[in-house]
Design an enzyme around this catalytic site. Structure first.
Site, PDB file in Angstrom:
ATOM      1  N   GLY A   8     -20.888 -24.676  44.203  1.00  0.00           N
ATOM      2  CA  GLY A   8     -21.291 -25.929  44.153  1.00  0.00           C
ATOM      3  C   GLY A   8     -21.755 -26.599  42.879  1.00  0.00           C
ATOM      4  O   GLY A   8     -21.979 -27.810  42.806  1.00  0.00           O
TER       5      GLY A   8
ATOM      6  N   LYS B 261       8.521  14.245  -9.623  1.00  0.00           N
ATOM      7  CA  LYS B 261       9.415  13.624  -8.559  1.00  0.00           C
ATOM      8  C   LYS B 261      10.625  13.144  -9.122  1.00  0.00           C
ATOM      9  O   LYS B 261      11.758  13.266  -8.252  1.00  0.00           O
ATOM     10  CB  LYS B 261       8.756  12.555  -8.150  1.00  0.00           C
ATOM     11  CG  LYS B 261       7.142  12.524  -7.329  1.00  0.00           C
ATOM     12  CD  LYS B 261       7.268  13.447  -6.162  1.00  0.00           C
ATOM     13  CE  LYS B 261       7.591  12.782  -4.975  1.00  0.00           C
ATOM     14  NZ  LYS B 261       7.861  13.536  -3.759  1.00  0.00           N
TER      15      LYS B 261
ATOM     16  N   TYR C 200       2.876  13.633 -12.256  1.00  0.00           N
ATOM     17  CA  TYR C 200       3.397  13.489 -10.972  1.00  0.00           C
ATOM     18  C   TYR C 200       4.672  12.810 -11.065  1.00  0.00           C
ATOM     19  O   TYR C 200       5.820  13.212 -10.262  1.00  0.00           O
ATOM     20  CB  TYR C 200       2.447  12.646 -10.193  1.00  0.00           C
ATOM     21  CG  TYR C 200       2.884  12.383  -8.765  1.00  0.00           C
ATOM     22  CD1 TYR C 200       3.176  13.247  -7.916  1.00  0.00           C
ATOM     23  CD2 TYR C 200       3.212  10.928  -8.538  1.00  0.00           C
ATOM     24  CE1 TYR C 200       3.559  12.959  -6.612  1.00  0.00           C
ATOM     25  CE2 TYR C 200       3.498  10.615  -7.357  1.00  0.00           C
ATOM     26  CZ  TYR C 200       3.687  11.620  -6.188  1.00  0.00           C
ATOM     27  OH  TYR C 200       4.079  11.310  -4.958  1.00  0.00           O
TER      28      TYR C 200
END
Length: 369
Positions: free
Chosen positions: A282, A107, A103
């Protein structure tokens, strides 16, 4: 208005780049491995900028590395040289290009082809040797350990970590895209062919795993990490992107009594916690003071009477707050306080405390008001 071509537009980086560019005043075209190569010529001719992201990193054979990474780049460069030599080319290489594997060599060869055209044809090209890229839309069990860890932790799949101390170099997809987009700016003046993403991070596999486990655990403990900055911010956004729709929401404990309800929503180790409470008409809540702890209240529904009493002088201050005029009410150290619902419907109050409640040191002292 620029025309941008993205090769490999269906990939992880390509998808993120595509939608980022769609937010800008430019025309975006795409080319993927599903398209016929005969279509590429016209796309190259029309482009002002080409982001060359197409490539192969998980092939069935090493030969596919050559055809997908080197040969396709050669074809693209030939088209550029013949039909559009003035185009700007941005290429995504890999940090693997410095290593001797199939690879990495493919590249590196693609890089060399681009550099040749830069030297011989004055091609305006930029190369990014990217380390591990992570972020939304990356495929688990493919080429990102972050994606795999996020997916597995969410789905209770055990993580396999053979070397927990191994250090990963990572870049976040938004930072990558931010760097890429600078190249279409008229003000961009980069001269170096090799470029780097501005922010990168280093983290061990063990630290990464613990960080992602903590994201999942935070829904139970309500304690969230520093998800607003740096690597943790990026990892948390990535983690969330892998949640299935049925996990988009989660319940938090709600404690109810005859006064109303109370729930903690979010806690942070350094910046306090967020909660909310309700009070019936209240009903008063509070009736205590703090030495150091401080809180901020916002009435988001109803009308409240805030009462403060100085525990030293006995001075009393009262004022109303309602959802009709959103304002923040601070508690003050040394002043007891309570909040009374003086409306006819349920009072809902959001509050932030500067620290996580510590049952051993609550700094919450009852005071009769």
């Amino acid at each position: 208005m620029s025309t941008i071509l993205i090769t490999g537009a269906n990939g992880f980086i390509g998808k993120n780049l595509f939608f980022a560019l769609k937010e800008l005043p430019c025309t975006v075209d795409t080319f993927s491995h599903r398209d016929d190569r005969s279509e590429l010529k016209d796309k190259v001719i029309a482009a002002d900028v080409i982001y060359h992201l197409a490539g192969v990193n998980r092939p069935d054979s090493d030969e596919e590395f050559i055809s997908g990474n080197t040969d396709f780049t050669q074809h693209l460069l030939e088209l550029i040289s013949l039909y559009n030599p003035g185009v700007t080319l941005i290429y995504t290489s890999s940090s693997q290009a410095s290593k001797d594997n199939a690879y990495g060599r493919s590249k590196k060869n693609a890089e060399q082809l681009i550099l040749k055209h830069v030297e011989e044809d004055s091609l305006n090209a930029f190369i990014y040797r990217l380390p591990g890229v992570f972020g939304k839309w990356c495929r688990p069990d493919y080429n990102s350990v972050v994606a795999t860890f996020c997916n597995n932790v969410i789905h209770d799949i055990p993580l396999q970590i053979n070397n927990p101390d191994f250090k990963l170099e990572l870049v976040y997809i938004d930072d990558v895209i931010g760097s890429f987009i600078k190249h279409i700016s008229k003000d961009y003046c980069g001269k170096d062919v090799f470029c780097e993403v501005g922010n990168s991070y280093v983290i061990s596999l063990n630290e990464l795993a613990q960080k992602i486990y903590s994201f999942k655990e935070s829904r139970k403990t309500l304690v969230t990490d520093k998800v607003g900055t740096g690597l943790t911010r990026a990892l948390y956004a990535t983690y969330l992107s892998y949640l299935p729709p049925e996990n988009f929401s989660y319940a938090v404990p709600v404690y109810e009594d005859n006064r109303g309800s109370f729930s903690e929503i979010l806690k942070t180790p350094e910046h306090g916690q967020f909660s909310f409470f309700t009070a019936k008409p209240g009903i008063s809540r509070g009736g205590h003071y703090h030495h150091t702890k401080n809180e901020k209240f916002i009435v988001i529904s109803g009308v409240a009477l805030f009462k403060f009493e100085n525990i030293v002088t006995g001075e009393i201050i009262e004022f109303e707050a309602s959802s009709n005029e959103i304002k923040v009410v601070d508690t003050i150290p040394g002043w007891a306080h309570n909040i009374k619902n003086i409306g006819t419907e349920s009072l809902v109050v959001m509050l932030w405390a500067n620290e996580i409640f510590d049952r051993d040191k609550p700094d919450t002292i009852t005071w009769s008001m």
